[in-house]
Design an enzyme around this catalytic site. Structure first.
Site, PDB file in Angstrom:
ATOM      1  N   THR A 189     -21.991  -7.245 -10.318  1.00  0.00           N
ATOM      2  CA  THR A 189     -21.590  -5.937  -9.253  1.00  0.00           C
ATOM      3  C   THR A 189     -21.901  -4.741  -9.453  1.00  0.00           C
ATOM      4  O   THR A 189     -21.594  -4.361 -10.883  1.00  0.00           O
ATOM      5  CB  THR A 189     -19.905  -6.388  -8.922  1.00  0.00           C
ATOM      6  OG1 THR A 189     -19.887  -7.654  -8.579  1.00  0.00           O
ATOM      7  CG2 THR A 189     -19.464  -5.310  -7.912  1.00  0.00           C
ATOM      8  N   GLU A 219      32.123  21.830  17.517  1.00  0.00           N
ATOM      9  CA  GLU A 219      32.704  21.861  16.240  1.00  0.00           C
ATOM     10  C   GLU A 219      34.040  22.063  16.587  1.00  0.00           C
ATOM     11  O   GLU A 219      34.687  22.425  15.380  1.00  0.00           O
ATOM     12  CB  GLU A 219      32.151  23.129  15.408  1.00  0.00           C
ATOM     13  CG  GLU A 219      32.101  24.381  16.196  1.00  0.00           C
ATOM     14  CD  GLU A 219      31.166  24.753  17.268  1.00  0.00           C
ATOM     15  OE1 GLU A 219      30.872  25.818  17.428  1.00  0.00           O
ATOM     16  OE2 GLU A 219      30.635  23.813  17.671  1.00  0.00           O
ATOM     17  N   ASN A 257      32.541  31.138  24.648  1.00  0.00           N
ATOM     18  CA  ASN A 257      32.557  29.854  25.316  1.00  0.00           C
ATOM     19  C   ASN A 257      33.749  29.326  25.917  1.00  0.00           C
ATOM     20  O   ASN A 257      34.960  29.072  25.208  1.00  0.00           O
ATOM     21  CB  ASN A 257      31.796  29.055  24.231  1.00  0.00           C
ATOM     22  CG  ASN A 257      30.456  29.342  23.832  1.00  0.00           C
ATOM     23  OD1 ASN A 257      29.671  29.242  24.413  1.00  0.00           O
ATOM     24  ND2 ASN A 257      30.310  29.413  22.379  1.00  0.00           N
ATOM     25  N   GLU A 306      32.765  34.213  19.926  1.00  0.00           N
ATOM     26  CA  GLU A 306      31.783  34.116  18.798  1.00  0.00           C
ATOM     27  C   GLU A 306      31.498  35.623  18.415  1.00  0.00           C
ATOM     28  O   GLU A 306      31.275  36.626  19.333  1.00  0.00           O
ATOM     29  CB  GLU A 306      30.571  33.549  19.212  1.00  0.00           C
ATOM     30  CG  GLU A 306      30.776  31.925  19.803  1.00  0.00           C
ATOM     31  CD  GLU A 306      29.435  31.235  19.768  1.00  0.00           C
ATOM     32  OE1 GLU A 306      28.586  31.530  19.372  1.00  0.00           O
ATOM     33  OE2 GLU A 306      29.938  30.012  20.169  1.00  0.00           O
ATOM     34  N   HIS A 357     -19.832 -17.660 -17.563  1.00  0.00           N
ATOM     35  CA  HIS A 357     -19.241 -18.599 -16.422  1.00  0.00           C
ATOM     36  C   HIS A 357     -19.861 -20.039 -16.548  1.00  0.00           C
ATOM     37  O   HIS A 357     -20.813 -20.269 -16.960  1.00  0.00           O
ATOM     38  CB  HIS A 357     -19.555 -17.844 -14.970  1.00  0.00           C
ATOM     39  CG  HIS A 357     -18.913 -16.828 -14.711  1.00  0.00           C
ATOM     40  ND1 HIS A 357     -18.035 -16.629 -13.877  1.00  0.00           N
ATOM     41  CD2 HIS A 357     -19.211 -15.592 -15.399  1.00  0.00           C
ATOM     42  CE1 HIS A 357     -17.473 -15.219 -13.828  1.00  0.00           C
ATOM     43  NE2 HIS A 357     -18.052 -14.497 -14.675  1.00  0.00           N
ATOM     44  N   LYS A 400     -22.353 -10.229 -21.638  1.00  0.00           N
ATOM     45  CA  LYS A 400     -21.576 -10.336 -20.518  1.00  0.00           C
ATOM     46  C   LYS A 400     -22.657 -11.449 -19.756  1.00  0.00           C
ATOM     47  O   LYS A 400     -23.448 -10.771 -18.804  1.00  0.00           O
ATOM     48  CB  LYS A 400     -21.176  -9.246 -19.487  1.00  0.00           C
ATOM     49  CG  LYS A 400     -20.360  -9.363 -18.562  1.00  0.00           C
ATOM     50  CD  LYS A 400     -20.028  -8.160 -17.877  1.00  0.00           C
ATOM     51  CE  LYS A 400     -19.733  -8.271 -16.313  1.00  0.00           C
ATOM     52  NZ  LYS A 400     -18.600  -9.185 -16.148  1.00  0.00           N
ATOM     53  N   GLU A 454      29.576  36.424  22.413  1.00  0.00           N
ATOM     54  CA  GLU A 454      29.972  35.505  23.679  1.00  0.00           C
ATOM     55  C   GLU A 454      31.310  34.888  23.500  1.00  0.00           C
ATOM     56  O   GLU A 454      31.824  34.901  22.501  1.00  0.00           O
ATOM     57  CB  GLU A 454      28.710  34.603  23.926  1.00  0.00           C
ATOM     58  CG  GLU A 454      28.569  33.677  22.892  1.00  0.00           C
ATOM     59  CD  GLU A 454      27.466  32.649  23.135  1.00  0.00           C
ATOM     60  OE1 GLU A 454      27.092  32.926  24.579  1.00  0.00           O
ATOM     61  OE2 GLU A 454      27.287  31.848  22.428  1.00  0.00           O
ATOM     62  N   ASP A 504     -10.647 -12.435 -14.242  1.00  0.00           N
ATOM     63  CA  ASP A 504     -11.930 -12.868 -13.692  1.00  0.00           C
ATOM     64  C   ASP A 504     -11.673 -14.398 -13.075  1.00  0.00           C
ATOM     65  O   ASP A 504     -12.677 -14.748 -12.423  1.00  0.00           O
ATOM     66  CB  ASP A 504     -12.933 -12.795 -14.876  1.00  0.00           C
ATOM     67  CG  ASP A 504     -14.418 -12.662 -14.388  1.00  0.00           C
ATOM     68  OD1 ASP A 504     -14.641 -12.722 -13.167  1.00  0.00           O
ATOM     69  OD2 ASP A 504     -15.278 -13.177 -15.176  1.00  0.00           O
ATOM     70  N   ARG A 533      26.170  17.847  11.889  1.00  0.00           N
ATOM     71  CA  ARG A 533      25.782  16.932  13.007  1.00  0.00           C
ATOM     72  C   ARG A 533      24.569  16.188  12.603  1.00  0.00           C
ATOM     73  O   ARG A 533      23.540  16.654  12.475  1.00  0.00           O
ATOM     74  CB  ARG A 533      25.378  18.025  14.137  1.00  0.00           C
ATOM     75  CG  ARG A 533      26.389  18.967  14.554  1.00  0.00           C
ATOM     76  CD  ARG A 533      25.807  19.965  15.531  1.00  0.00           C
ATOM     77  NE  ARG A 533      26.924  20.892  15.975  1.00  0.00           N
ATOM     78  CZ  ARG A 533      26.733  21.951  16.951  1.00  0.00           C
ATOM     79  NH1 ARG A 533      25.860  21.393  18.001  1.00  0.00           N
ATOM     80  NH2 ARG A 533      27.820  22.554  17.372  1.00  0.00           N
ATOM     81  N   ASP A 541     -22.869  -1.897 -17.503  1.00  0.00           N
ATOM     82  CA  ASP A 541     -23.703  -1.214 -15.956  1.00  0.00           C
ATOM     83  C   ASP A 541     -24.463  -2.402 -15.458  1.00  0.00           C
ATOM     84  O   ASP A 541     -25.048  -3.431 -16.061  1.00  0.00           O
ATOM     85  CB  ASP A 541     -24.574  -0.244 -16.519  1.00  0.00           C
ATOM     86  CG  ASP A 541     -25.099   0.411 -15.064  1.00  0.00           C
ATOM     87  OD1 ASP A 541     -24.592   1.029 -14.542  1.00  0.00           O
ATOM     88  OD2 ASP A 541     -26.398   0.147 -14.963  1.00  0.00           O
ATOM     89  N   HIS A 568     -18.981 -13.675 -23.076  1.00  0.00           N
ATOM     90  CA  HIS A 568     -18.359 -13.962 -21.821  1.00  0.00           C
ATOM     91  C   HIS A 568     -19.319 -14.753 -21.038  1.00  0.00           C
ATOM     92  O   HIS A 568     -20.402 -14.302 -20.918  1.00  0.00           O
ATOM     93  CB  HIS A 568     -18.119 -12.491 -21.130  1.00  0.00           C
ATOM     94  CG  HIS A 568     -17.814 -12.763 -19.707  1.00  0.00           C
ATOM     95  ND1 HIS A 568     -16.364 -12.982 -19.183  1.00  0.00           N
ATOM     96  CD2 HIS A 568     -18.329 -12.682 -18.618  1.00  0.00           C
ATOM     97  CE1 HIS A 568     -16.388 -13.010 -17.821  1.00  0.00           C
ATOM     98  NE2 HIS A 568     -17.510 -12.799 -17.366  1.00  0.00           N
TER      99      HIS A 568
END
Length: 1247
Positions: free
Chosen positions: A977, A332, A326, A311, A842, A810, A324, A641, A377, A747, A840
């Site tokens: 709400t 590899e 090996n 290497e 209910h 509403k 070095e 709704d 790898r 609101d 609107h």
């Protein structure tokens, strides 16, 4: 000497894979005794062991594996002819380093030769000597050469003697930190510590300053000792930004040495190679010659034999330095084999037998480079977390009985070594032999059989789940890459080596990219996405990389998350099968077993509608068209709704999308569809695990012709609190961009400043502004003076002056009686003749249809209705009733009745899917007492559910009475709400505590009222008409602060860019502007939603029954992920509880068996587990990876600085220092030394 010899009745090829005849050895070559090898043991594990076994099998040599106690389920022991346990009672790595055990196995089993592989003992001279002393050949260099080359200091001296240039470094291993200091003083920083007796990045640390020296010396020594049995280190000057080039050499016992050219191993992290290339790209031919000749010269200097690697580092000036040798096979080596066509393992074995390189046809002049090869790898490491190793199990399948494909009974086996669950299910009970223990027998060939019963003799076929990239030019070397493989923290993280071979570097890179894209690995994190980024990087493709490539390219870590959709769906279904629904279920009622029938839809685009006018003429032109329309216009609330009022807002996008095309084609005359905003935004993420923005986008695509309308809570947007103004404005802008048209702005207190902000935000976004006055009281009752006709007319004046395009009344509780309708609407029509009016209501009282007809006759332009099967009670009046009652009159809606019937039929079926949420489970009809209690429709349903769930079902009459009293205590509020919730909270508080109004007011100073009540009295939602109730307010608040004026006006702008960055950091993926707004309004809900969908998505592909209750055993169904991609799934069985508190759930997916491990949440409550670190708690420090605690550096009570080491973890032979992310004091340490942790296990707490 013959080139071929007969082994076990066949010819085998020696050394080189070409079929051409090799020339005979030179007559003057010294000949040694030739000893054929008949049995080879590999003193290693995993991929390299299998690589050697395969070579031996090709050569007709019998193979022997060794394995540790932790490796009983590993594939390498199954690939060998024989396998023996070693290192009983030893630590996982130490088992493979225990020379006496290995030699004992070799001698007892007549092993001729030992191949050391790479790592472990491969570069230990004492192991090579022990083999030689035992009369067993060592497939590698002689012990003396291993010693010389393995000692990097001695190897360095040999290189110097051979005239090979070296990097400045110590002449011998250092023995103290003091010596490292002295070297640093002489050569300066940076320096690098290296293990003297091993490689692979273990025991290797770069140091840039004196401050880092001690810690890195300690870590390098510890890693080297753990990996190689010797902690000796030497020190070198660290060359910055070099190329790492290595040369493959091969020698024999006759003095022949040759090279097989070079490899470029520059792409590294933690000094471990990630991608290797042969040959090195753009390498100067003269430099190549110097590198290869120096390598051969060095090998001859020591009399090298067998395979090895020299290497070098090559600096930016083309100067090379030896680092070095090996003395073993490299990980590899594969790329060299691909470009030279030389089988290095074959050659190693033949050299060990005594053959010469010329005998094998290996001469330097014959070695040629053929194309380019790249090795990646693939490891079980997470690049997003600094390559921290991951552990776990690659998702597994089961097996099916061959020859019994038609049987509904499935019998299961797992991969060898895995537990076989005891499965209990209706499908299994059909088999008369099930109920006794299932006995699985594994044969030598690796197949499995069940013994006994009707299945005796049937072979079980394993289902392949792991998918790899293959095809032309691709080679895979693996050991742990199979379905069911358990990846432990004890060993290297390598999963599979992928090698691509092409005519040149770009071609090989293209093949590699394609192969990596084909991989599917489930159950553990991998670095595949990172490798794909490397392969697509222009610097890599240009072949100009160096060892700093990864560090200098941070974009490599911008990982594209894998979709993993099928596996996530199976995880969700398994979770529901084990733990029940993921969304709270109010009542025990099962969804309808059949899906609703979708009416036929014509082919082609839908007809033009009012949205076409809006897009063409803008909001003002749209409002004129509405006002000039001759008949009554309808808004359909079914998509919002209506199901909020009847089904707790639980209708999923999945069911809305089914009917959406029908609506587009058949209801183009609608004024609009209400399908977004209000509670749907919160519930979509919180309970349905859907993105509300995605719902809007998908419905817009399916319904391009009808205007969409949303409910905007003024300054509260779609939340329940006040937000900074810039958030509200940005929300409206993004909503408009995503397809919203009409913004109904209201609101809950009719507080004008809040409404005006919402109107301005919607108008500036380009939307149609529909200002909505919330209605309460009774304008026809002269005794109800607070909310009189004059009050509403005055408020309308303000809203028209503010520029509303449409005015809405509403009536959220359904309080408008026909007489009041006539009075209010006719007054508004007279005052504002050119302004569209929208009503609107209910239908809680049952008078909704009559009231809306009265409004229409008084001059209203639009009224709200719902599909017949989703109307009535607390929902809106019936669409069919209004259509029928106006047919043939000047108010004719022009909506075909037959289309209304088909539409209603679909929703009748769809409603059955939501039986567990249907208000009719506890409420059988509307009630005219709403005129007294004034409870809004949606809240009426919710209160009814809550009363029953809290055991107050029989006291609901008292709850309604308390609601009236609570409303009066708070000053007679407009109730919608979030104000309606405030009244409801106070009412339930009074009922639970048995308080009358008088008692609650008298004890106001002592009682702990609900938080919502206190915050209302503080002024956090605005100022109610007529002011706050006194002295009740002062008694409750005492010294608490009060908000004056519009609550949001004092809030500083939210830094949306900073929030976006925070979200990216947390969730690690692309964050959209829509995500930022979701997080701004619902931070906790959004965080949970993202975490949930990261684990379980995409749930919108599931039908509602499967989403809510999961599949039944033996049920088969299809899931369409996208057009052209459909999953075929069958639920098979659920196992008993294991010791980890998990159950295994078995499925058949597209004909393949898969199993999912699911934690049983109920069982987990009764079992003890190590706590996890919570991501949102700053001082909780979790394990960044699975591993063992090898050192704890702090104690409870200790002061720590940011960045200070807290503890050291070891996993896969790599040590990681966990540092403090903050300054503080250690409150508690939750771990002990040698404790094994999983990822995110709590280590300690800092305060």
């Amino acid at each position: 000497m013959l080139k071929f010899r007969t082994v076990h009745g066949g010819l085998r090829l020696l050394g080189i894979r070409r079929t051409s005849t090799a020339p005979a050895a030179s007559p003057n070559v010294r000949r040694l005794e030739y000893k054929p090898i008949k049995k080879v043991m590999v003193a290693n594990r995993g991929e390299i062991a299998i690589r050697v076994f395969r070579a031996c099998t090709e050569l007709g040599i019998r193979t022997v594996a060794i394995y540790s106690e932790q490796d009983t389920g590993q594939m390498h022991r199954q690939k060998a002819d024989e396998a023996y346990l070693i290192g009983r009672g030893l630590a996982p790595v130490q088992a493979y380093l225990h020379i006496p055990d290995i030699i004992k196995v070799a001698k007892e089993n007549n092993v001729d030769a030992v191949h050391p592989g790479y790592g472990f003992l491969s570069e230990r001279a004492d192991f090579a000597q022990a083999c030689q002393d035992a009369g067993v050949r060592f497939i590698g260099p002689s012990p003396e050469v291993v010693r010389k080359m393995g000692d990097k200091v001695e190897a360095r001296a040999i290189a110097i003697a051979a005239g090979v240039p070296v990097v400045p470094g110590t002449d011998a291993p250092i023995t103290s930190l003091h010596e490292a200091h002295e070297f640093s003083n002489t050569y300066g920083f940076p320096i690098i510590f290296k293990a003297a007796y091993g490689g692979g990045g273990r025991g290797m640390r770069v140091v840039h300053s004196y401050e880092e020296l001690e810690e890195n010396y300690t870590r390098a020594y510890s890693e080297a000792l753990a990996a190689f049995g010797n902690g000796a280190l030497f020190v070198e000057k660290f060359i910055e930004k070099p190329r790492h080039i290595e040369v493959q050499i091969l020698g024999d016992q006759y003095g022949n040495i040759l090279h097989l050219y070079e490899r470029d191993c520059s792409i590294q992290r933690r000094h471990q190679k990630v991608v290797e290339i042969a040959p090195a790209a753009h390498l100067d031919p003269q430099l190549r010659t110097r590198l290869t000749s120096d390598s051969v010269k060095l090998a001859k200097q020591v009399g090298y034999e067998n395979a090895g690697t020299v290497e070098f580092l090559v600096d930016r000036h083309g100067k090379h330095y030896f680092i070095e040798v090996n003395s073993r096979l490299q990980v590899e080596h594969t790329v060299t084999e691909e470009i030279t066509d030389v089988d290095l393992v074959h050659a190693q074995i033949h050299v060990a037998e005594g053959r010469s390189l010329p005998d094998l046809g290996l001469r330097q002049e014959n070695i040629r480079i053929n194309g380019c090869a790249i090795q990646c790898r693939v490891t079980t490491e997470d690049p997003a977390r600094s390559f921290q190793p991951d552990t776990g199990r690659i998702e597994v399948g089961g097996a099916r009985a061959e020859g019994d494909a038609s049987s509904p009974v499935h019998r299961f086996c797992l991969v060898p070594g895995a537990a076989v669950p005891s499965c209990h299910s209706p499908a299994v009970r059909e088999d008369p032999h099930v109920g006794s223990e299932v006995d699985i027998e594994y044969t030598e060939a690796g197949s499995a059989q069940r013994r006994g019963g009707a299945s005796q003799g049937k072979r079980l076929l394993g289902a392949q789940v792991f998918r790899s990239g293959e095809g032309m030019g691709i080679r895979l070397d693996n050991a742990s890459a199979f379905q069911g493989a358990v990846i432990s923290p004890h060993y290297d993280s390598l999963l599979v080596k992928v090698i691509a071979h092409g005519k040149d570097h770009p071609t090989a890179a293209t093949k590699m990219s394609r192969a990596l894209a084909e991989f599917r690995v489930r159950g553990v994190k991998t670095n595949i996405a990172f490798l794909q980024n490397v392969l697509n990087n222009q610097q890599f493709l240009a072949g100009t990389v160096d060892t700093q490539f990864i560090d200098e390219n941070p974009e490599l870590f911008q990982l594209r998350p894998a979709q993993n959709r099928a596996q996530k769906l199976l995880h969700y279904l398994g979770h529901v099968m084990v733990n029940g629904p993921t969304t709270p279920i109010p009542v025990k009622a099962s969804p309808s077993p059949t899906d609703p029938v979708v009416p036929a839809v014509p082919i082609g685009p839908p007809p033009a509608g009012f949205r076409d006018i809006l897009l063409r003429e803008g909001p003002e032109g749209f409002a004129r068209a509405v006002r000039n329309h001759p008949g009554l216009l309808l808004m359909d609330t079914t998509f919002r709704d209506a199901h909020q009022s009847l089904l707790a807002t639980r209708v999923r996008t999945h069911d809305l999308k089914k009917i959406a095309p029908y609506v587009a084609h058949n209801f183009s005359k609608l004024f609009s569809m209400e399908n977004w905003g209000g509670a749907t935004f919160d519930v979509a993420m919180r309970f349905l695990y859907e993105c509300p923005w995605r719902r809007l986008q998908e419905l817009r695509e399916l319904i391009p012709n009808i205007p969409f309308q949303m409910l905007l809570r003024g300054a509260n947007a779609v939340g329940y609190t006040n937000y900074p103004d810039n958030v509200v404005f940005k929300f409206c802008e993004v909503a408009k961009e995503n397809g919203m048209d009409v913004f109904r702005v209201f609101d809950s207190l009719n507080y004008l400043p809040n409404m005006l902000l919402g109107m301005e935000a919607a108008g500036s976004a380009g939307g149609v502004v529909e200002a909505a006055i919330s209605y309460t009281g009774d304008v026809a009752d002269p005794s109800r003076t607070k909310y009189s006709l004059q009050y509403y007319m005055g408020l309308a004046e303000e809203l028209v002056r503010a520029g509303t395009h449409i005015l809405c009344i509403k009536d959220m509780a359904g309080l408008l009686k026909p007489t009041a309708c006539t009075m209010l609407v006719s007054s508004l029509r007279d005052r504002f003749p050119d302004l569209p009016l929208h009503i609107h209501t209910h239908d809680t009282s049952g008078a909704g249809v009559a009231a809306m007809l009265a409004c229409a006759q008084a001059g209203a332009d639009v009224v709200d209705v719902a599909a017949d099967s989703m109307s009535g009670m607390t929902s809106q009046p019936s669409m069919g009733a209004l259509v029928a009652c106006t047919r043939g009159t000047p108010l004719d809606t022009e909506v075909p009745m037959e289309r209304v019937f088909d539409y209603s039929e679909y929703w009748e079926g769809a409603r059955g899917l939501y039986a567990a949420f249907d208000c009719t489970a506890t409420m059988k009809s509307g009630n005219s007492d709403v005129y007294e209690n004034e409870i809004p429709g949606g809240q009426y349903t919710n209160l009814h559910f809550q009363a029953h769930s809290m055991g107050l079902g029989s006291k609901f009459k008292e709850v309604k009475k308390a609601y009236v009293e609570a409303n009066q205590m708070l000053g007679d509020l407009i109730k919608v709400t979030p104000s309606s919730k405030i009244v409801g909270d106070l009412a339930q508080f009074m009922v639970q505590n048995g308080l009358s109004r008088a008692e609650a007011e008298a004890q106001a100073e002592e009682l702990s009222f609900p938080r919502s009540v206190v915050e209302f009295l503080q002024g956090y939602i605005g100022v109610p008409h007529g002011g706050f109730p006194e002295p009740f307010r002062s008694k409750v608040l005492k010294d608490l602060p009060r908000v004056e004026g519009r609550p949001g006006a004092s809030l500083p702008p939210l830094d949306l860019q900073a929030l976006e960055k925070e979200l990216v950091d947390r969730h690690g993926e692309e964050v959209t502007p829509e995500d930022v707004l979701s997080a701004a309004m619902y931070p906790d809900v959004f965080a949970h939603f993202k975490d949930f969908t990261a684990t379980f998505g995409p749930l919108d592909s599931l039908n509602t029954r499967l989403f809510l209750q999961g599949p039944k055993i033996a049920e088969e169904f299809e899931v369409e992920l996208e057009r052209g991609k459909t999953l075929h799934i069958k639920a098979l069985a659920v196992s008993d509880l294991n010791r980890a508190g998990q159950r295994q759930v078995f499925f058949e997916l597209n004909g393949q068996l898969r199993s999912i491990l699911v934690k049983d949440t109920q069982a987990m409550k009764e079992m003890h587990f190590h706590p996890k670190a919570l991501k949102d708690v700053k001082g909780q420090i979790g394990a960044p990876m699975p591993g063992k605690v090898i050192d704890i550096k702090v104690v409870a009570g200790a002061k720590v600085a940011k960045g200070q080491p807290l503890c050291v973890l070891s996993a896969m032979k790599m040590e990681t220092v966990v540092t403090s992310p903050m300054e503080g004091t250690v409150r508690k340490v939750h771990v002990t030394k040698d404790m094994t942790l999983e990822g995110d296990d709590l280590i300690l707490e800092i305060e």
